[in-house]
Design a protein around this motif. Structure first.
Motif, short mmCIF file in Angstrom:
data_model
loop_
_atom_site.label_atom_id
_atom_site.label_comp_id
_atom_site.label_asym_id
_atom_site.label_seq_id
_atom_site.Cartn_x
_atom_site.Cartn_y
_atom_site.Cartn_z
N LEU A 161 -42.52 -8.95 -46.93
CA LEU A 161 -42.59 -10.33 -47.41
C LEU A 161 -44.00 -10.73 -47.80
CD1 LEU A 161 -40.13 -11.96 -44.92
CD2 LEU A 161 -39.77 -11.43 -47.31
N ALA A 172 -39.07 -14.38 -41.29
CA ALA A 172 -39.10 -14.69 -42.72
C ALA A 172 -40.15 -15.76 -43.02
CB ALA A 172 -37.73 -15.13 -43.20
N GLY A 191 -36.54 -12.74 -47.59
CA GLY A 191 -36.96 -12.50 -46.21
C GLY A 191 -35.82 -12.68 -45.23
#
Length: 149
Positions: free
Chosen positions: A103, A35, A76
Motif C-alpha cells: 500500500l 489498510a 488495501g
C-alpha cells in the motif's frame, strides 16, 4: 549472551509467524487498521521528494488526491483481507508488513505520478495478486505441514 542463542524459541520473530484465530471483529479491525496505516504512510511520504531532481520520486502532484487515496484504500482492504484470512488458518510470515509495503508503494507512486485509470487499475490489481500469491504460498506450506506426522 542469551539473546544470541539460536535455540531460544521465544521473542517477536516467533510471534510473527503464528496462526491468528479470533472473532470476526478482530480480523476486520486488523484489516481496516493495516489498510489505513499503509495508505496514510504512502500519503505522508508523498509530501516529500525522494532522490535527486533527475530521477527521484516526485512529491504529490497538484490536484485532488481523493481518487487515488480511495482506490488504494479499497485495494488495501482487499489485500489485507486476503492476507488475514490466510493467517487465520495457517502461519503467514509478516502479513501486516506485506500489506503495508504494497500500500505504501502503490499510494506513494500514484500520488506522485498520477496514473490514468488503466494504469491505476493494473497497479491495484497487481497489489492484490501479490498479496494472494503470498497467502497462497503460506496456505500451501501450511497444508503440507498439517499432513506430515
Amino acid at each position: 549472551m542469551d539473546f544470541l542463542d539460536p535455540s531460544d524459541q521465544g521473542g517477536a520473530a516467533d510471534d510473527e509467524v503464528t496462526v491468528r484465530p479470533g472473532p470476526l471483529w478482530r480480523h476486520a479491525l486488523w484489516v481496516v487498521g493495516v489498510a489505513a496505516f499503509g495508505v496514510g504512510l504512502g500519503w505522508a511520504g508523498s509530501l516529500f521528494r525522494l532522490g535527486p531532481d533527475d530521477y527521484g520520486l516526485l512529491t504529490a502532484a497538484p490536484g485532488s488526491p481523493w481518487t487515488y487515496v480511495g482506490t488504494w484504500a479499497a485495494t488495501g482492504l482487499a489485500a489485507a483481507a486476503v492476507l488475514r484470512a490466510a493467517a487465520a488458518r495457517v502461519p503467514v510470515p509478516s502479513p501486516g508488513t506485506i500489506a503495508v509495503i504494497l500500500l505504501f508503494i502503490g499510494t506513494r507512486l500514484s500520488l506522485g505520478w498520477r496514473p490514468e485509470t488503466p494504469e491505476l487499475a493494473a497497479m491495484a490489481g497487481a497489489a492484490v495478486v501479490l498479496a494472494a500469491v503470498w497467502a497462497g504460498i503460506a496456505l500451501r506450506n501450511g497444508s503440507r505441514a498439517e499432513v506430515r506426522p
